[in-house]
Design a protein around this motif. Sequence first.
Motif, short mmCIF file in Angstrom:
data_model
loop_
_atom_site.label_atom_id
_atom_site.label_comp_id
_atom_site.label_asym_id
_atom_site.label_seq_id
_atom_site.Cartn_x
_atom_site.Cartn_y
_atom_site.Cartn_z
N GLU A 43 44.08 32.24 39.42
CA GLU A 43 44.27 33.77 39.49
C GLU A 43 44.59 34.47 40.69
O GLU A 43 45.53 35.40 40.88
CB GLU A 43 43.08 34.35 38.89
CG GLU A 43 42.85 34.30 37.32
CD GLU A 43 41.59 34.53 36.63
OE1 GLU A 43 41.57 34.89 35.46
OE2 GLU A 43 40.72 34.72 37.48
N THR A 44 43.63 33.99 41.84
CA THR A 44 43.98 34.87 43.20
C THR A 44 45.12 34.41 43.72
O THR A 44 46.02 35.39 44.28
CB THR A 44 42.79 33.98 44.17
OG1 THR A 44 41.19 34.01 43.32
CG2 THR A 44 42.68 34.74 45.28
N ASP A 45 45.54 33.26 43.50
CA ASP A 45 46.97 32.60 44.20
C ASP A 45 47.96 33.36 43.31
O ASP A 45 49.00 34.04 44.19
CB ASP A 45 47.00 31.14 43.82
CG ASP A 45 48.21 30.77 44.22
OD1 ASP A 45 48.47 30.89 45.59
OD2 ASP A 45 49.01 29.68 43.52
N ASN A 46 47.91 33.76 42.18
CA ASN A 46 49.11 34.41 41.40
C ASN A 46 48.97 35.75 41.59
O ASN A 46 50.06 36.53 42.15
CB ASN A 46 48.71 34.20 39.94
CG ASN A 46 50.01 34.77 39.03
OD1 ASN A 46 49.52 35.73 38.31
ND2 ASN A 46 50.97 34.17 39.06
N SER A 47 47.79 36.41 41.99
CA SER A 47 47.96 37.99 42.41
C SER A 47 48.57 38.03 43.87
O SER A 47 49.24 38.94 44.20
CB SER A 47 46.63 38.56 42.45
OG SER A 47 45.49 37.93 41.89
N ALA A 48 48.22 37.13 44.62
CA ALA A 48 48.68 36.99 46.20
C ALA A 48 50.10 36.92 46.13
O ALA A 48 50.77 37.47 46.74
CB ALA A 48 47.80 35.98 47.02
N SER A 73 39.98 30.45 38.53
CA SER A 73 40.03 31.54 39.48
C SER A 73 40.87 31.60 40.71
O SER A 73 41.39 32.29 41.02
CB SER A 73 38.41 31.93 39.72
OG SER A 73 37.93 31.31 40.84
N GLN A 74 40.74 30.12 41.03
CA GLN A 74 41.79 30.05 42.49
C GLN A 74 43.16 30.39 41.92
O GLN A 74 43.92 30.93 42.59
CB GLN A 74 41.57 28.66 42.76
CG GLN A 74 40.51 28.31 43.84
CD GLN A 74 40.40 26.81 44.34
OE1 GLN A 74 41.09 26.07 43.48
NE2 GLN A 74 39.63 26.23 45.04
N SER A 104 53.25 29.23 40.77
CA SER A 104 51.67 29.91 40.47
C SER A 104 51.48 30.40 38.95
O SER A 104 50.26 30.05 38.77
CB SER A 104 51.48 30.88 41.42
OG SER A 104 52.03 32.22 40.89
#
Lengths: 460, 300
Positions: free
Chosen positions: B274-279, B271-272, B18
């Motif tokens: 980023e979301t994936d990385n934080s998840a 942004s996807q 990610s």
Amino acid sequence: MGGLTTSLLTGMQALDATQAALDATSNNISNANTPGYTREVAQFSENEEGVSGDSVTGGGVTLDGIASVRDELLNLQIQQQTSEQSSANTQNSLLQQIQNYFTSNGEDLATTLGAFSSSLAQLSANPSNSAVQQSVYSAAQNLVGSFNNTANGLTTAQSDADQQVTQTVAQINSLTQQIAQLNSQLTPSVVATQNGGTIEDQRDQLVQQLSTLTGISVTQSSDGEVITTGNGTPLVMGSQSYNLQTTTGTDGFQQVLDSSGNNITSSIQGGQLGGAIQMRDQTIPGYLSSLNTLASQFATSMNAAQAQGFDSTGSKGQPFFSVPANPSYGAAAGIALAITSGSQIASSSDGTSGSNGNVANLSAVLTNNLPSGQTPANAYSNLVFQVGNDTSNSSAQSSAIGQSLLQLTNQQSSVSGVSVDEETTNLIRYQTAYEAAARIVSTIQALSTVTLDMGASQSY
Amino acid sequence: MRVNPNMVPDILADLQQSQNTLNTTLQEVSTGKSVNVPSDNPEASAEMVGNTMETANVDQYTQNVTGVLSTVQSADSALGSVVTALTQAVSLGTEGANGTSNAADQQSIATQIQGILSSVVSSANTDYNGVYLFGGTASTAPPYAADSSSPTGYTYNGNSDTNSVAVGDDLNVQVNLPGSQIFSNSSTSVLGSLTSLISALQSGNTTAISSATNDVSSALNYVSQQRVFYGNAETQLNSQETYLQQETVSLTSQQNSLVGVDEAQAATELSQAETDNSATLAAAAKVLPNTLLNYLEPPS
């Protein structure tokens, strides 16, 4: 017939066995994060029961030993995949280095070829303008610089790969010596009685490291572990290791020899060594040869076009570029300008300085097919594709193998890995067992006291 | 089956994956390029070689068109003044051939024609940025020089060669006509006919004046015909300029589609990622520290 002593003995055995199990558990917990550690389990078996007449008494427990839980087949698969991945990684890192020379950065061949072509178009409109002639000259200088740079980039990567061969062979020799040393400690009797444990873990780690260096094949024989390269050159046979050697070949690169001096360079596959040899002997020479063909055919065609015209002083066109006559020094690395100023560019077709009749012939070299059947731009563009494709393939290959390696190590870990939860549970289990066994001893002790007291009271 | 107790390699691989996607998308958004090295897209990189070369060429062709157009326009306007001068010479010649002109008139007309001849020669010696337009390819010196031994009084020092300038990959536009073809052609010579007219006027022979005037008139027609060449070249260059402008646009758009990024798409992907990385990070933080020990009573 059993007695208190027998029970005491049984209790003792239980204490011993549980103690060993606790040892194994604590060792597992302490090595939970040690790379290459294989979890250990204490193996118990029940003793033969004592038969006395009709009554049968249990014989207690025996500790058979502490066994490491490993799956040799998984280890083999992991070694094999590791070799392949390591080969792809080695190639990829060299290719990443190479592809920078084929990236549009203002000094690459695409840019300088384009600038040279457009400077010729400018000359076509202003054939007698000395500033324009000079700009064609400097564009040609930059073009020659790009050829030289790109070729040097390739040969640098090639000699990097060559150095890697020497270093990797030294590492392989050091590892095989260590493995042979460990093999000598792992005699079949050791393995049979007490399980190799730590030594086997160490050896597996070393074999794993060896597999990143070159493709290997591991088999078990009566003498212990036998390790050979993919093509069967022995590296380790039991306690004996066989060193690889390097020697400078006719092409100036290091050739790999087996312990008896046979050249095995071309048969080595996998691992850093295989990857470096593949790059050094196959991939990079392929690129260099395309680049050299382009440089030499381009220079020859430009010189032929130049010879058809006259320079600004009215003299017959002199060769534009020079390429080295010695084929071992590549055309791309050695291409240079043969003319010394813009006024020597043969733009005129009739000897007058105002004629641009021959500029079209010079430009045509860039738009027409070279003897290779491709225009210079197409030939170069094919090379860019090849380099880009090889680079992206090697990284795709590496990450694909990475995925499957991850699964294999997961499997290996599911067999051999230490689970802290499991060990905690075992700890509780063995703690209870130990307490119970200790209770047996103390109970027997109490009973013995009672029995002895019984004798004492009789004496009254 | 025993479950793999060690989640660290899996989690690390996920995190790396990610992180890698995040880096790639970030780079795309910040550079505006989806292809930074050949391995990002080998096909596009290979096609970009052609695009780079063609872009450089088209830029230069456009400059060539502009430059050549100026040259052609000055040649055209030089010929325009020749046509005007010749028209004047024809009317003067007609006047001289007229019975009402006396010898003095004819002498004065001859002087005027002499002036016209000089202005025609000066037009024939027009240069543009030091390049003489009517000398063929011998364009570094004035093509016509005074020479008393020549019947016309001038010799042509140019040659009969022409230049064609590259304004496209397969298009070379001829940009000049040699003066020997326009002004001192053996059948219809502008300079020759003017010289004959002058000598006819000086001799006062009306028939000769009339015939010489006819020659000047046909030379005028001939020059007008030759002038069409420059008109055609201008038309051709103008249409090539339009074509090159379109070509520049299409090369730029090709470049964008090969190595550029769709800003909206890249921003969405970023942004996807980023979301994936934080998840992934959040999941790792939840899962990693958990063991049975968290739930066991501490030993008393």
